[in-house]
Enzyme design. Structure first.
Site, PDB file in Angstrom:
ATOM      1  N   ASP A  36       8.779  46.797 -59.847  1.00  0.00           N
ATOM      2  CA  ASP A  36       9.335  46.502 -58.514  1.00  0.00           C
ATOM      3  C   ASP A  36       8.261  46.114 -57.507  1.00  0.00           C
ATOM      4  O   ASP A  36       8.542  45.933 -56.319  1.00  0.00           O
ATOM      5  CB  ASP A  36      10.136  47.702 -57.987  1.00  0.00           C
ATOM      6  CG  ASP A  36       9.280  48.962 -57.803  1.00  0.00           C
ATOM      7  OD1 ASP A  36       8.065  48.912 -58.112  1.00  0.00           O
ATOM      8  OD2 ASP A  36       9.822  49.979 -57.349  1.00  0.00           O
ATOM      9  N   GLY A  37       7.014  45.986 -57.960  1.00  0.00           N
ATOM     10  CA  GLY A  37       5.931  45.556 -57.085  1.00  0.00           C
ATOM     11  C   GLY A  37       5.116  46.672 -56.479  1.00  0.00           C
ATOM     12  O   GLY A  37       4.072  46.426 -55.858  1.00  0.00           O
ATOM     13  N   GLU A  38       5.561  47.927 -56.610  1.00  0.00           N
ATOM     14  CA  GLU A  38       4.789  49.036 -56.065  1.00  0.00           C
ATOM     15  C   GLU A  38       3.490  49.215 -56.853  1.00  0.00           C
ATOM     16  O   GLU A  38       3.412  48.903 -58.038  1.00  0.00           O
ATOM     17  CB  GLU A  38       5.608  50.331 -56.120  1.00  0.00           C
ATOM     18  CG  GLU A  38       6.794  50.338 -55.182  1.00  0.00           C
ATOM     19  CD  GLU A  38       7.559  51.655 -55.223  1.00  0.00           C
ATOM     20  OE1 GLU A  38       7.144  52.559 -55.990  1.00  0.00           O
ATOM     21  OE2 GLU A  38       8.563  51.779 -54.498  1.00  0.00           O
TER      22      GLU A  38
ATOM     23  N   GLN B 214      -6.081  39.462 -33.350  1.00  0.00           N
ATOM     24  CA  GLN B 214      -5.072  39.807 -32.345  1.00  0.00           C
ATOM     25  C   GLN B 214      -5.573  41.021 -31.571  1.00  0.00           C
ATOM     26  O   GLN B 214      -5.227  42.162 -31.857  1.00  0.00           O
ATOM     27  CB  GLN B 214      -3.723  40.091 -33.016  1.00  0.00           C
ATOM     28  CG  GLN B 214      -2.543  40.171 -32.063  1.00  0.00           C
ATOM     29  CD  GLN B 214      -2.022  38.819 -31.614  1.00  0.00           C
ATOM     30  OE1 GLN B 214      -2.362  37.802 -32.201  1.00  0.00           O
ATOM     31  NE2 GLN B 214      -1.211  38.802 -30.570  1.00  0.00           N
TER      32      GLN B 214
ATOM     33  N   ASP C 166     -19.901  26.366 -31.053  1.00  0.00           N
ATOM     34  CA  ASP C 166     -19.337  26.514 -29.710  1.00  0.00           C
ATOM     35  C   ASP C 166     -20.242  27.431 -28.892  1.00  0.00           C
ATOM     36  O   ASP C 166     -21.177  28.045 -29.412  1.00  0.00           O
ATOM     37  CB  ASP C 166     -17.910  27.062 -29.753  1.00  0.00           C
ATOM     38  CG  ASP C 166     -17.791  28.327 -30.575  1.00  0.00           C
ATOM     39  OD1 ASP C 166     -18.701  29.170 -30.497  1.00  0.00           O
ATOM     40  OD2 ASP C 166     -16.796  28.478 -31.304  1.00  0.00           O
TER      41      ASP C 166
ATOM     42  N   LYS D 175     -16.848  23.278 -27.695  1.00  0.00           N
ATOM     43  CA  LYS D 175     -15.600  23.118 -28.449  1.00  0.00           C
ATOM     44  C   LYS D 175     -14.408  23.272 -27.521  1.00  0.00           C
ATOM     45  O   LYS D 175     -14.319  24.223 -26.756  1.00  0.00           O
ATOM     46  CB  LYS D 175     -15.523  24.159 -29.578  1.00  0.00           C
ATOM     47  CG  LYS D 175     -14.265  24.060 -30.422  1.00  0.00           C
ATOM     48  CD  LYS D 175     -14.312  24.998 -31.620  1.00  0.00           C
ATOM     49  CE  LYS D 175     -14.253  26.456 -31.226  1.00  0.00           C
ATOM     50  NZ  LYS D 175     -14.128  27.342 -32.398  1.00  0.00           N
TER      51      LYS D 175
ATOM     52  N   ARG E  14     -10.425  23.609 -28.066  1.00  0.00           N
ATOM     53  CA  ARG E  14      -9.393  23.791 -29.086  1.00  0.00           C
ATOM     54  C   ARG E  14      -8.022  23.492 -28.483  1.00  0.00           C
ATOM     55  O   ARG E  14      -7.589  24.129 -27.530  1.00  0.00           O
ATOM     56  CB  ARG E  14      -9.414  25.226 -29.625  1.00  0.00           C
ATOM     57  CG  ARG E  14      -8.409  25.475 -30.751  1.00  0.00           C
ATOM     58  CD  ARG E  14      -8.436  26.931 -31.193  1.00  0.00           C
ATOM     59  NE  ARG E  14      -9.660  27.275 -31.879  1.00  0.00           N
ATOM     60  CZ  ARG E  14      -9.860  27.075 -33.181  1.00  0.00           C
ATOM     61  NH1 ARG E  14      -8.908  26.508 -33.913  1.00  0.00           N
ATOM     62  NH2 ARG E  14     -10.993  27.425 -33.740  1.00  0.00           N
TER      63      ARG E  14
END
Length: 301
Positions: free
Chosen positions: A37-39, A96, A169, A192, A194
């Site tokens: 199951d991917g665990e 983030q 930059d 730079k 962006r």
């Protein structure tokens, strides 16, 4: 004397081997596989009771690895490890670092809380610090930052004739200046602008500083490589020698390597913080020294 054991997450075995050798530490085996199951299934294959355990994890594409990392730290504690430290040469989730739009998750803080709860200390290499001044703003455990500049400068000094260090930059100026100073050569930076992840405008630096020299473009992360490829093309268009490209963390998303080759890079090298064919600069010796310092401090806390 407390025994030191080094254990690696899958994919970090080569890095863990170098760290263990420089620490003169034993390797601890790890069995890992996925259930249908991917665990994830994990089994620590050697005894760690009373040991100082160093977990080495190279966290490119971190999402599939993070649950296993947390589960492994928890298992090591249950098995009696005296302390459990993390060596993550590339530290993910630093991008983030603020809430740009209402409702966004500030994942740098969330990831830091997870790691701080699971480990006693952290060693990493040149994390992407932008709005944070230091890791202790978000990590509640001792976090040692290993600088790559000495190793990068040594490689440039030994391998590149008449280099000039070029930053992509203005934000790279301090780091570029340090590499250049250690390598004994001049430096400059590009400007730079962006407009999007793949739409970047760059302005060339003072070309007088580059005449008769080999440009060495250095950046902390080679991800999409659009910034670096644009710089390579700009320098070539100005009549300069093909640039050598140096990145600390070889993320190399999608077609990044091909993009640099097409742009005309003379050579592309990286530090061995993430496994990649471009790895040519070894930073594991400095990481091992940082681990020793963290282990010693942990014994007295």
């Amino acid at each position: 004397m407390t025994t030191c054991s080094v254990i690696s997450l899958p994919g970090a075995e080569a890095c863990a081997g170098l760290v263990a050798k420089k620490l003169e530490a034993a390797r601890c085996g790890l069995e890992s596989r996925r259930f249908p199951d991917g665990e994830i299934y994990l089994r620590v294959a050697d005894g760690v009771d009373g040991h100082e355990v160093v977990v080495v994890a190279q966290l490119r594409e971190p999402d599939p690895q993070v649950p296993g990392l947390i589960f492994l730290a928890d298992a090591l504690r249950e098995l009696g490890a005296a302390h459990v430290g993390l060596v993550a040469p590339y530290l993910p989730y630093m991008r983030q670092d603020t809430r740009f739009r209402d409702g966004e998750a500030v994942t740098s803080r969330s990831f830091a809380r997870l790691i701080s709860a699971a480990f006693d200390w952290l060693v990493t290499v040149d994390p992407h610090l932008h709005r944070y001044q230091a890791l202790d703003e978000v990590y509640r455990i001792p976090a040692a930052v290993v600088p790559s500049a000495p190793a990068v400068a040594a490689w440039v000094h030994q391998r590149v004739a008449k280099p000039v260090i070029v930053g992509p930059d203005e934000e790279s100026l301090q780091w570029v200046a340090e590499v250049a100073d250690l390598a004994g050569c001049p430096h400059t930076v590009m400007r730079k602008l962006r407009h999007g992840d793949r739409d970047i405008e760059q302005a060339l630096p003072d070309l007088q500083a580059l005449q008769g020299r080999t440009p060495v473009l250095v950046d902390d992360i080679i991800s999409t490589a659009h910034t670096m490829a644009g710089a390579v093309r700009g320098l070539r268009a100005a009549g300069l020698a093909p640039a050598v490209c140096v990145g600390v963390h070889a993320v190399f998303a999608a077609d990044a390597a091909a993009l640099l080759a097409e742009a005309g890079a003379a050579q592309v090298v990286s530090c061995n913080t993430l496994p990649h064919a471009s790895n040519a600069i070894d930073v594991t010796g400095a990481m091992a020294e940082a681990v020793r310092a963290q282990q010693q401090a942990a014994r007295y806390r």
